[in-house]
Each structure stands twice: as C-alpha cells, then as structure tokens.
Scaffold this active site. Structure first.
Site, PDB file in Angstrom:
ATOM      1  N   ARG A 120       6.037   7.345   4.080  1.00 16.13           N
ATOM      2  CA  ARG A 120       6.430   6.907   2.767  1.00 16.13           C
ATOM      3  C   ARG A 120       6.688   8.232   1.860  1.00 16.13           C
ATOM      4  O   ARG A 120       6.240   8.939   2.100  1.00 16.13           O
ATOM      5  CB  ARG A 120       5.340   5.780   1.976  1.00 16.13           C
ATOM      6  CG  ARG A 120       4.719   5.077   2.886  1.00 16.13           C
ATOM      7  CD  ARG A 120       3.238   4.960   2.652  1.00 16.13           C
ATOM      8  NE  ARG A 120       2.560   4.066   3.611  1.00 16.13           N
ATOM      9  CZ  ARG A 120       2.149   2.700   3.171  1.00 16.13           C
ATOM     10  NH1 ARG A 120       2.773   1.894   2.166  1.00 16.13           N
ATOM     11  NH2 ARG A 120       1.797   2.047   4.410  1.00 16.13           N
ATOM     12  N   ASP A 141       4.536   4.582  -3.002  1.00 18.49           N
ATOM     13  CA  ASP A 141       3.940   4.415  -1.889  1.00 18.49           C
ATOM     14  C   ASP A 141       4.600   3.340  -1.161  1.00 18.49           C
ATOM     15  O   ASP A 141       4.344   3.125   0.076  1.00 18.49           O
ATOM     16  CB  ASP A 141       2.613   4.017  -2.256  1.00 18.49           C
ATOM     17  CG  ASP A 141       2.352   2.981  -3.271  1.00 18.49           C
ATOM     18  OD1 ASP A 141       2.823   3.284  -4.314  1.00 18.49           O
ATOM     19  OD2 ASP A 141       1.767   1.914  -2.783  1.00 18.49           O
TER      20      ASP A 141
HETATM   21  P1  AMP Z   1      -0.055  -2.772  -2.242  1.00 20.77           P
HETATM   22  O1  AMP Z   1      -0.135  -3.104  -3.890  1.00 20.77           O
HETATM   23  O2  AMP Z   1      -0.092  -3.852  -1.408  1.00 20.77           O
HETATM   24  O3  AMP Z   1       1.113  -1.512  -1.990  1.00 20.77           O
HETATM   25  O4  AMP Z   1      -1.295  -1.940  -2.351  1.00 20.77           O
HETATM   26  C1  AMP Z   1      -1.770  -0.753  -2.963  1.00 20.77           C
HETATM   27  C2  AMP Z   1      -3.098  -0.318  -2.427  1.00 20.77           C
HETATM   28  O5  AMP Z   1      -4.293  -1.010  -2.778  1.00 20.77           O
HETATM   29  C3  AMP Z   1      -3.123   0.258  -0.965  1.00 20.77           C
HETATM   30  O6  AMP Z   1      -3.764   1.264  -0.943  1.00 20.77           O
HETATM   31  C4  AMP Z   1      -3.655  -1.145  -0.280  1.00 20.77           C
HETATM   32  O7  AMP Z   1      -4.315  -0.465   0.720  1.00 20.77           O
HETATM   33  C5  AMP Z   1      -4.843  -1.206  -1.364  1.00 20.77           C
HETATM   34  N1  AMP Z   1      -5.517  -2.573  -1.218  1.00 20.77           N
HETATM   35  C6  AMP Z   1      -4.794  -3.632  -1.702  1.00 20.77           C
HETATM   36  N2  AMP Z   1      -5.239  -4.888  -1.359  1.00 20.77           N
HETATM   37  C7  AMP Z   1      -6.539  -4.475  -0.754  1.00 20.77           C
HETATM   38  C8  AMP Z   1      -7.958  -5.032  -0.530  1.00 20.77           C
HETATM   39  N3  AMP Z   1      -8.052  -6.353  -0.487  1.00 20.77           N
HETATM   40  N4  AMP Z   1      -8.817  -4.173  -0.024  1.00 20.77           N
HETATM   41  C9  AMP Z   1      -8.530  -2.943  -0.030  1.00 20.77           C
HETATM   42  N5  AMP Z   1      -7.711  -2.339  -0.451  1.00 20.77           N
HETATM   43  C10 AMP Z   1      -6.461  -3.164  -0.686  1.00 20.77           C
HETATM   44 MG    MG Z   2       1.817  -0.829  -0.382  1.00 25.33          MG
END
Ligand code: AMP
Ligand code: MG
Length: 481
Positions: free
Chosen positions: A177, A246
């Site tokens: 990314r 990201d």
């Molecule tokens: P995203 O909003 O899906 O791009 O996620 C942003 C960050 O939050 C990334 O580093 C994900 O791995 C982390 N993340 C999202 N949901 C969870 C979860 N349930 N447990 C741990 N990390 C999470």
């Molecule tokens: Mg993400």
C-alpha cells in the site's frame, strides 16, 4: 506449463528486512463452516481441490504457508497513524500455473502484534459484504482484490451486539500500500526503503528494473494505475468511502471494502460512510483525494529520486502533475464510451457535463440513466419530457450520426460500458440479512450470480435493476467491523 493442482505457496515478503512484518499464525476458530466459496477463482489459482473449511477458517495452515502480519502506516482521514495487519494474516503467495503470484490473506483470523485494542476478529455481515462487492467489481472489469471464501467461525464476536464471526479469504496481486511506503519512510533507513521499493518494482513493474530512473518511473506507473482506477470508480458510481493511504494499493487494485457503496441517485456530494462527517471521501472528492494520496506516496520516495532533496522534490512534483491529466483522459474516454462515442469531438465534454447536470437536478439514478440510454429507452429516465433533456437527446443523436459506427456497434459499445446492474444497497442488505439472521446464503449466491456479468443485459437481471422503495433515511455504511 506447470499443471499442479492444490496449494503452491511461496513467501517472498519475508525476504524484506524484519521490520516489515512479524510472523503471526491465524488463531483457531470453534467450528469453521464454509458458507461461500469462489470456484472460478479457485480454478484460476490452480486450487481445484475440495475446499477445506479448516484452512479457510485458519485452523489448519496449508502446506508451504508462512503466515505473517504486515506492518504499515497510513493517513486516516488526514491523520498519520501506525497500523499493520491487526486482524489479518498473509498465508503466503499462491503461484498459479502461468507464474502469476497472488497474496492469500485471511481476514478476521485473530489477534496479531498489530491488533492494539482490537479482537482481531470480523463479523459475518461485513465479510459477506466485502465478498459480494469485490466480486461485483471484478465482474465490472475494475481492478480489485478478489474473494475466495467466507467461513463462519461458530463463535460470536462482541460489537455493539453479539454477532456471528467469520473469516474471509482475500486474494490480491499484493497487499503493498501507499501506507507500506509511509511505514518504510518512517524507519528513516535508506537501505530499508530501497529494499521495499526494489521488491515492489520487481513484483509490480518488473519492466522497470533496468530502466534509467527506476524509482521515478515506478512512481509514474503508480500514478497511472491510480488515475485509471479512480476514473473507473467514477464511471460506475462507486464510492470507496475510506480512501486512507493505507487502503490505496500500489498494484492499482481496489482494496478495503468497508464502508463502500454504489451511488444510486446521481449527486456528486454523495457520502455513505457514517464516520465521514466532513465528506472527505464523497464521490466528487475521490479524484482529488487520489492526488493527495499520491503526494504522500511521493514524499516517501524522495530519497530514492535524487540525493539532492531539492532536485528530488522537483522531480516528484513534475511527475505528480501528470495525475490530473491522466485521470481526466481516462474519465473522458470512459464517458465517451458510455455514450457510444467512437470518435473525439471538442464538444463531447460539455455534452457529457450537460447530461450529468440534468441528472443531478432531476435526481436521476446514475446506473439506470445510462442503462436506459443504452437500451434506447429515454422514456425510462427521470428527465424524460423535460425540454432540456429533449434538446440534449437530439444533440446526442446528432453527435452519434457524425461518426461512422453503425447503430448496432454503438449499442454494443454502450452495453459493454454501462452495467445493467450494480450491487444495489437494498439488494446487498437483503442478502446479508438472510445470511446473518436466517443462515440462508442463497440470496447472496443469487446476487453474486447476476453480478458476475453485469453487462449481460439478461432477463434475470431486470429485477435487480429495480430501485428500492423511497426511504426517508439515507443509506449509511460502517467501517468493516
Ligand atoms: P481498516 O479501517 O479496515 O482499514 O483498518 C484500520 C486498522 O485497524 C488496520 O490496521 C486493521 O488491522 C485494524 N483493525 C480493524 N479492525 C480490527 C479488529 N477487530 N481487531 C484488530 N485490529 C483491527
Ligand atoms: Mg484497511
């Protein structure tokens, strides 16, 4: 040709310095049950063995896998943050029969060192949503990661309510990314940054390895890919919803199907994501946000462009300036095709803009307006009968007459570029509800089947083109939880 069947996993990512990943196994789930499996994709991957729920649930690691969690950073709504796979692991790279390399990632597979306060888990609804929309994007011909499987875990996950847990198997040409480069730049170690760039070039732009300015040419290539991708989003009315750095891939594939949704009524200000209160990632803002993200990418690459940093900035700016033009030309090309134009005239753009303006004013459905024009049924558009539209339609017909293409060719082109159906929000919700509340996956499967070829204009698609009952509440989406 290598005709292996089954897993053929490698892990090239671990050749990068240790700082870029940590070893992390998926955590076991109680009772893995395979609820969706993408056989066509499995075939492409050379995986035509019977799918094992224990593998796609994370209980058994397939042969050759070397699971890792990747480190990355990113600007989330403009704020720089350290991130990383907090609820995903990369099992490895499946090398298919022609040597193509695909990341195989489990999402919702448990905690990793990057989980911070999170549980590392995912719930069924959002994982199905990602599966459906990513496969719809693939059907639309838009670069995207794919979805191979959804497994229910037999466990409940605590969100606002207790919800059934699930693991999604995601397939991507890589998970590199812009945020991976931001992470590398943050290490403030030239060799590590260079290692990442060299790795990425080899993987995503091998033709540049021996070029004169590999890093600058690589940057230009990523600009092209993002410009192309975002133009394709605009052309089908796709709103990503969380264009944080990201979530922007180097490969130019769409990734991170959390709060995304397709626009129904044409309005450039449309936002679906409940957390995007300022409309940073509204439909109209997607192209300029692409530019903003690429500027953050450029900043990470400066040390590689030139040892004189002033010179490096100049080089970056000059390259970055190409984005807008590139985006615009992809968009215009796409719009011309959507309107059946096979030649280029100076007045095409104003003609296109007139249509969009009328659509906005008359609250016309984006997809169905182009669908109606494709089918030669202007009476099915929201603008029908308005003098401005009658006038526009005449101008458009006259424009088409000035080119040599036959009417049949024009219709063919329009059918290839205007989807008959998109994953409409109410249809997606209906599929998720049936699955989550009743354990009935047939609604999702049916939806997936019609979305596989959205340009088919088949009879069974007709009902999926219908609009929902008007609702007092605007549609809202939530970040994938
Ligand atoms: P995203 O909003 O899906 O791009 O996620 C942003 C960050 O939050 C990334 O580093 C994900 O791995 C982390 N993340 C999202 N949901 C969870 C979860 N349930 N447990 C741990 N990390 C999470
Ligand atoms: Mg993400």
């Amino acid at each position: 040709m290598d005709t292996h069947k089954g897993w053929n996993l490698q892990q090239s990512y671990t050749k990068l310095p240790d700082a870029f990943y940590t070893k992390a196994n998926p955590s076991e789930v109680e009772k893995p049950e395979l609820v969706l499996f993408n056989e066509a994709l499995a075939d492409e991957l050379g995986l035509s063995t019977k799918p094992d729920p224990a593998i796609f649930g994370g209980n058994v690691v397939p042969e050759g896998a070397e699971p890792i969690a990747q480190a990355y950073a990113g600007h989330q709504f403009g704020q720089f943050t350290m991130l990383g796979d907090g609820r995903a692991v990369l099992l490895g790279e499946q090398v298919a029969s022609e040597g193509e390399r695909y990341d195989i990632q489990l999402k919702g597979s448990g905690r990793t060192p990057f989980s911070r306060g999170g549980d590392g888990r995912a719930t069924l609804g959002p994982m199905l949503r990602e599966y459906i929309i990513s496969e719809a994007m693939h059907g639309l011909g838009i670069p995207t990661n794919r979805s191979l499987a959804v497994v229910t875990s037999g466990e409940y996950v605590q969100r606002e309510d207790l919800l059934p847990g699930a693991v999604l198997t995601r397939v991507a040409s890589s998970h590199l990314r812009i945020g991976t480069f931001q992470y590398a730049a943050g290490l403030q170690d030239y060799d590590k940054l260079k290692a990442l760039a060299d790795y990425t070039i080899e993987r995503h732009a091998p033709e540049l390895v021996d070029s004169e300015q590999p890093y600058l040419s690589f940057f230009e290539k990523v600009i092209e890919r993002q410009a192309y991708l975002i133009a394709q989003w605009q052309l089908v009315g796709f709103i990503h919803g969380v264009m944080n750095t990201d979530n922007m891939t180097i490969s130019g594939e769409t990734i991170d199907y959390g709060p995304c949704a397709f626009m129904d009524t044409y309005n450039p200000k449309t936002v679906f994501s409940s957390i995007d209160r300022q409309g940073r990632y509204a439909y109209v803002n997607q192209p300029p946000i692409g530019a903003w993200n690429l500027a953050r990418f450029a900043e990470t690459l400066l040390p590689l462009f030139h040892e004189d940093q002033e010179k490096a900035v100049e080089m970056a700016q000059e390259a970055h300036a190409k984005y807008e033009k590139s985006y615009h030309s992809y968009w215009l090309k796409g719009m011309r095709s959507k309107l059946g134009m096979t030649t280029e005239e100076a007045q095409d753009q104003p003609l296109i803009e007139d249509l969009l303006e009328m659509m906005e004013k008359n609250e016309a459905d984006y997809t169905n307006t182009f669908r109606a024009l494709t089918l030669g049924r202007p009476n099915e558009t929201a603008m029908y009968g308005k003098p401005a539209f009658t006038n526009w339609y005449k101008q458009w017909q006259a424009r088409l007459e000035r080119q040599e293409s036959s009417e049949a060719d024009v219709r063919e082109l329009m059918k290839r570029t205007n989807p008959s159906i998109i994953p409409r929000n109410h249809r997606v919700e209906e599929a998720l509800d049936a699955a989550v509340e009743e354990g009935d996956f047939s609604v999702a499967k049916q939806l997936l089947a019609v979305l596989a070829d959205p340009y088919a204009y088949s009879e069974d698609q007709e009902v999926y083109a219908e609009l929902p009952e008007p609702s007092a509440q605007p549609y809202r989406t939530f970040c994938g939880t």
